[in-house]
Design a protein around this motif. Structure first.
Motif, PDB file in Angstrom:
ATOM      1  N   ASP A  60      34.912  32.479  40.273  1.00 50.16           N
ATOM      2  CA  ASP A  60      34.119  33.135  39.241  1.00 50.16           C
ATOM      3  C   ASP A  60      33.448  34.414  39.733  1.00 50.16           C
ATOM      4  O   ASP A  60      33.083  35.271  38.935  1.00 50.16           O
ATOM      5  N   SER A  83      37.766  36.563  42.097  1.00 48.61           N
ATOM      6  CA  SER A  83      38.006  37.476  40.976  1.00 48.61           C
ATOM      7  C   SER A  83      37.944  38.920  41.456  1.00 48.61           C
ATOM      8  O   SER A  83      37.354  39.218  42.494  1.00 48.61           O
ATOM      9  N   GLY A 121      41.551  34.065  40.742  1.00 51.05           N
ATOM     10  CA  GLY A 121      40.447  34.103  39.790  1.00 51.05           C
ATOM     11  C   GLY A 121      40.795  34.981  38.599  1.00 51.05           C
ATOM     12  O   GLY A 121      41.950  35.068  38.187  1.00 51.05           O
ATOM     13  N   ASP A 122      39.775  35.646  38.060  1.00 56.11           N
ATOM     14  CA  ASP A 122      39.938  36.504  36.893  1.00 56.11           C
ATOM     15  C   ASP A 122      40.174  37.947  37.323  1.00 56.11           C
ATOM     16  O   ASP A 122      39.659  38.387  38.354  1.00 56.11           O
ATOM     17  N   THR A 164      39.640  41.811  35.898  1.00 54.92           N
ATOM     18  CA  THR A 164      39.059  42.711  34.910  1.00 54.92           C
ATOM     19  C   THR A 164      39.567  44.103  35.209  1.00 54.92           C
ATOM     20  O   THR A 164      39.410  44.592  36.327  1.00 54.92           O
ATOM     21  N   ALA A 198      47.196  35.802  37.366  1.00 53.52           N
ATOM     22  CA  ALA A 198      45.763  35.532  37.486  1.00 53.52           C
ATOM     23  C   ALA A 198      45.379  34.352  36.607  1.00 53.52           C
ATOM     24  O   ALA A 198      46.187  33.852  35.821  1.00 53.52           O
ATOM     25  N   ARG A 199      44.114  33.942  36.730  1.00 55.92           N
ATOM     26  CA  ARG A 199      43.577  32.872  35.890  1.00 55.92           C
ATOM     27  C   ARG A 199      43.316  33.392  34.479  1.00 55.92           C
ATOM     28  O   ARG A 199      43.771  32.820  33.498  1.00 55.92           O
ATOM     29  N   ASN A 200      42.566  34.484  34.349  1.00 52.21           N
ATOM     30  CA  ASN A 200      42.278  35.141  33.068  1.00 52.21           C
ATOM     31  C   ASN A 200      42.386  36.643  33.275  1.00 52.21           C
ATOM     32  O   ASN A 200      42.185  37.144  34.385  1.00 52.21           O
ATOM     33  N   LEU A 201      42.661  37.375  32.186  1.00 45.65           N
ATOM     34  CA  LEU A 201      42.766  38.831  32.246  1.00 45.65           C
ATOM     35  C   LEU A 201      41.897  39.442  31.159  1.00 45.65           C
ATOM     36  O   LEU A 201      42.015  39.071  29.984  1.00 45.65           O
ATOM     37  N   PHE A 202      41.027  40.367  31.557  1.00 46.79           N
ATOM     38  CA  PHE A 202      40.175  41.107  30.639  1.00 46.79           C
ATOM     39  C   PHE A 202      40.565  42.580  30.781  1.00 46.79           C
ATOM     40  O   PHE A 202      40.283  43.198  31.799  1.00 46.79           O
ATOM     41  N   ILE A 225      49.435  34.697  33.071  1.00 49.09           N
ATOM     42  CA  ILE A 225      48.033  34.309  33.085  1.00 49.09           C
ATOM     43  C   ILE A 225      47.924  32.823  32.733  1.00 49.09           C
ATOM     44  O   ILE A 225      48.517  32.375  31.753  1.00 49.09           O
ATOM     45  N   LYS A 240      43.473  32.935  29.459  1.00 49.01           N
ATOM     46  CA  LYS A 240      43.351  33.865  28.339  1.00 49.01           C
ATOM     47  C   LYS A 240      43.562  35.306  28.758  1.00 49.01           C
ATOM     48  O   LYS A 240      43.101  35.740  29.809  1.00 49.01           O
TER      49      LYS A 240
END
Length: 140
Positions: A12, A33, A48-49, A51, A64-68, A79, A82
């Motif tokens: 995180d 992340s 991790g995430d 960004t 990755a875990r999440n992508l922003f 991913i 999300k």
């Protein structure tokens, strides 16, 4: 028990930042992340995430875990969770994820594969079929 919480906290936390004036070429592997505001030419493998800021750019493959995404990606992304493409974000390539959110002016051009929701639906359907077969056998 304690190591799982520590590992989750590590995922995180953003421990790496690629600044606007930075260009990275090659394979980037991150165990936490990351925030990318510069340019990355090569594969990004993140536990991790990820960004990607408005000035951020990635060209090649991303896992990755999440992508922003507020910047731009040209390449394939895989991913676990999300993908959120913000109004300034752009993704050109194949995207594999569980959930995708695209803001009003966000851009996505390519192939989209939803992974988690289909698996869950298939498992629910199979388990309900098994329960019905069990009921019929018990009644006979």
């Amino acid at each position: 028990m304690f190591s799982n919480k520590k590992d989750e906290k590590k995922l995180d936390e953003v421990s790496t930042v690629i600044g606007e004036e930075t260009t990275f070429t090659g394979t980037l592997e991150v165990n936490s992340s990351i925030r990318i505001d510069g340019k990355v030419y090569g594969d990004v493998k993140c536990n991790g995430d990820v960004t990607v800021g408005q000035e951020g750019y990635i060209e090649k493959q991303l896992t990755a875990r999440n992508l922003f995404l507020a910047g731009k990606i040209q390449g394939d992304v895989k991913i676990e969770g999300k993908i959120h493409i913000y109004d300034s974000g752009s993704l050109d390539g194949k995207a594999e994820m569980n959930t995708i959110v695209i803001d009003e002016n966000g851009h996505f051009n390519g192939e989209c594969v939803m992974t988690g929701s289909q698996d869950v639906a298939g498992k629910k359907e199979n388990s309900s079929k098994k329960e019905k077969v069990k009921e019929v056998k018990e009644q006979a």
